[in-house]
Design an enzyme around this catalytic site. Sequence first.
Site, PDB file in Angstrom:
ATOM      1  N   LYS A  37      98.725  67.025  15.103  1.00 36.78           N
ATOM      2  CA  LYS A  37      97.466  66.842  15.612  1.00 36.78           C
ATOM      3  C   LYS A  37      97.091  65.348  15.552  1.00 36.78           C
ATOM      4  O   LYS A  37      97.322  64.672  14.466  1.00 36.78           O
ATOM      5  CB  LYS A  37      96.533  67.922  15.162  1.00 36.78           C
ATOM      6  CG  LYS A  37      96.305  67.649  13.819  1.00 36.78           C
ATOM      7  CD  LYS A  37      95.205  68.844  13.285  1.00 36.78           C
ATOM      8  CE  LYS A  37      95.040  68.619  11.826  1.00 36.78           C
ATOM      9  NZ  LYS A  37      94.368  69.938  11.289  1.00 36.78           N
ATOM     10  N   ARG A 130      85.179  78.760  10.122  1.00 41.78           N
ATOM     11  CA  ARG A 130      85.357  78.044  11.221  1.00 41.78           C
ATOM     12  C   ARG A 130      85.675  78.884  12.591  1.00 41.78           C
ATOM     13  O   ARG A 130      84.865  79.520  12.808  1.00 41.78           O
ATOM     14  CB  ARG A 130      86.522  76.926  11.076  1.00 41.78           C
ATOM     15  CG  ARG A 130      86.065  75.907   9.764  1.00 41.78           C
ATOM     16  CD  ARG A 130      86.569  74.432   9.714  1.00 41.78           C
ATOM     17  NE  ARG A 130      88.027  74.572  10.052  1.00 41.78           N
ATOM     18  CZ  ARG A 130      88.997  73.815   9.819  1.00 41.78           C
ATOM     19  NH1 ARG A 130      88.531  72.573   9.178  1.00 41.78           N
ATOM     20  NH2 ARG A 130      90.243  73.889  10.020  1.00 41.78           N
ATOM     21  N   TYR A 260      78.496  39.542   5.017  1.00 39.47           N
ATOM     22  CA  TYR A 260      77.169  40.011   5.419  1.00 39.47           C
ATOM     23  C   TYR A 260      76.522  40.660   4.285  1.00 39.47           C
ATOM     24  O   TYR A 260      77.060  41.293   3.254  1.00 39.47           O
ATOM     25  CB  TYR A 260      77.236  41.510   6.440  1.00 39.47           C
ATOM     26  CG  TYR A 260      77.998  40.837   7.877  1.00 39.47           C
ATOM     27  CD1 TYR A 260      77.122  40.026   8.567  1.00 39.47           C
ATOM     28  CD2 TYR A 260      78.785  41.664   8.597  1.00 39.47           C
ATOM     29  CE1 TYR A 260      77.719  39.530   9.819  1.00 39.47           C
ATOM     30  CE2 TYR A 260      79.140  41.306   9.585  1.00 39.47           C
ATOM     31  CZ  TYR A 260      78.850  40.417  10.396  1.00 39.47           C
ATOM     32  OH  TYR A 260      79.215  40.111  11.524  1.00 39.47           O
ATOM     33  N   MET A 308      83.514  44.421  11.072  1.00 35.17           N
ATOM     34  CA  MET A 308      83.989  45.359  11.964  1.00 35.17           C
ATOM     35  C   MET A 308      85.346  44.921  12.187  1.00 35.17           C
ATOM     36  O   MET A 308      86.336  45.860  12.571  1.00 35.17           O
ATOM     37  CB  MET A 308      83.381  45.170  13.512  1.00 35.17           C
ATOM     38  CG  MET A 308      83.820  46.116  14.609  1.00 35.17           C
ATOM     39  SD  MET A 308      83.106  45.804  16.246  1.00 35.17           S
ATOM     40  CE  MET A 308      81.278  46.368  15.961  1.00 35.17           C
TER      41      MET A 308
HETATM   42  C1  PLP Z   1      95.257  70.538  10.147  1.00 36.41           C
HETATM   43  C2  PLP Z   1      95.732  71.956  10.007  1.00 36.41           C
HETATM   44  C3  PLP Z   1      96.871  72.226   9.404  1.00 36.41           C
HETATM   45  C4  PLP Z   1      97.652  71.219   8.586  1.00 36.41           C
HETATM   46  O1  PLP Z   1      96.968  71.064   7.481  1.00 36.41           O
HETATM   47  P1  PLP Z   1      97.602  70.086   6.276  1.00 36.41           P
HETATM   48  O2  PLP Z   1      96.657  70.233   4.908  1.00 36.41           O
HETATM   49  O3  PLP Z   1      97.508  68.424   6.879  1.00 36.41           O
HETATM   50  O4  PLP Z   1      98.984  70.521   5.839  1.00 36.41           O
HETATM   51  C5  PLP Z   1      97.317  73.558   9.381  1.00 36.41           C
HETATM   52  N1  PLP Z   1      96.635  74.537  10.140  1.00 36.41           N
HETATM   53  C6  PLP Z   1      95.346  74.206  10.626  1.00 36.41           C
HETATM   54  C7  PLP Z   1      94.920  75.235  11.362  1.00 36.41           C
HETATM   55  C8  PLP Z   1      95.006  72.741  10.713  1.00 36.41           C
HETATM   56  O5  PLP Z   1      93.770  72.676  11.484  1.00 36.41           O
END
Ligand code: PLP
Length: 370
Positions: A37, A130, A260, A308
Amino acid sequence: MTIGNLREAQIDLYAIRENVASLKASAEVENFMAVVKANGYGHGAVESARAALEGGANWLGVVDGIEAIQLRKAGIQAPILTWLHSPSDDFAIQAEFNVDVGVSSIDELERAAIAKVGFVQIKVDTGLSRNGVAEQDWDLVFARAAELRSAGGPEIRAIFSHLANAGVEADSEQLIAFERAVATASAQGIEPEYLHLASTAATIGFPAARLNMVRVGLGCFGLSPFAGVGSAELGLIPAMTLRSQIVSVRKVVAGTGVSYGHRYRTSSETQLALVPLGYADGIPRCASNRASVWIDGKRFKVSGTIAMDQFVIDIGQHPVAAGDEVVMFGDPKTGYPSADDWAEASDSINYEIVARLGSRVSRTFTESRS
Ligand SMILES: *Cc1c(COP(=O)(O)O)cnc(C)c1O
């Protein structure tokens, strides 16, 4: 005409393959879902996915249909799971591209069935709070899933959940809750092919949670999910090296205010070198005056506020010139600062350091051992 590559994340595909192979072997688990992801945690989704599959992953995980279809359009045919959907997502696209839809509610299940999704995986909440079906709805959702299935609807390929990594006791409670969910499903005649719960931390540190599939993101990229434990201790190779170039060096007198807010002031006559990376590229501004970078085998601290597009380092009398290479982070085995160092300097975690890299940073792909 040449245009210099000022901002480059070099991704070692060999490292990704090796990390997957070693994590899979040490977990002794049949099924390994590589989580790619968020553009493969900043490493490039398509290239990371291919390397992970070559290393032995047999599944890919991403959050949604947009990420999944990017992989499909690049020609990746491995099974893919998604798990975070907007109420207006049209699952017909995921159905068309043969993507498994992770469902977290009765509504998502119904929409998956209407869209003629072939396979769903039911996500249950076991304590992370969640998404995932809440325990009070397990009966309802599993009953409806079984009903839809027997009417020719989506096959239920897995039940899965996600841990809070809140300590051994909390994780164990989640595993027990997960087993309750599996039993609830079984009472409705649902016996899925896969059960999965463990991300990187549990894949390494909580063997009972490995079940018959693990979902590993961070570990594939060679980073450690445990505070105070480096990549090398886990046998992992950090896959990303973030490189840049000094664009200019200037001499200044003692007492010169830098960047800055003048949050840094030179204490003697010195030289200031300018690095063309800033918070728009994902460099955390709160690491101003704290993080260090590598130039020619030495570490130099960021001097003053990270802006930036750029930041300054006081290089003293070291012979540094415009065009010299700067390494922000990489494999600490080679002497570079690590993503963990940057995380510490910005009160964050290594996940955020790599995943937040901006679009101006080009990704190039290498093989450290070919
Ligand atoms: C991001 C995610 C993972 C992977 O987690 P890591 O700690 O990066 O291995 C696995 N399952 C779900 C549902 C996630 O959102």
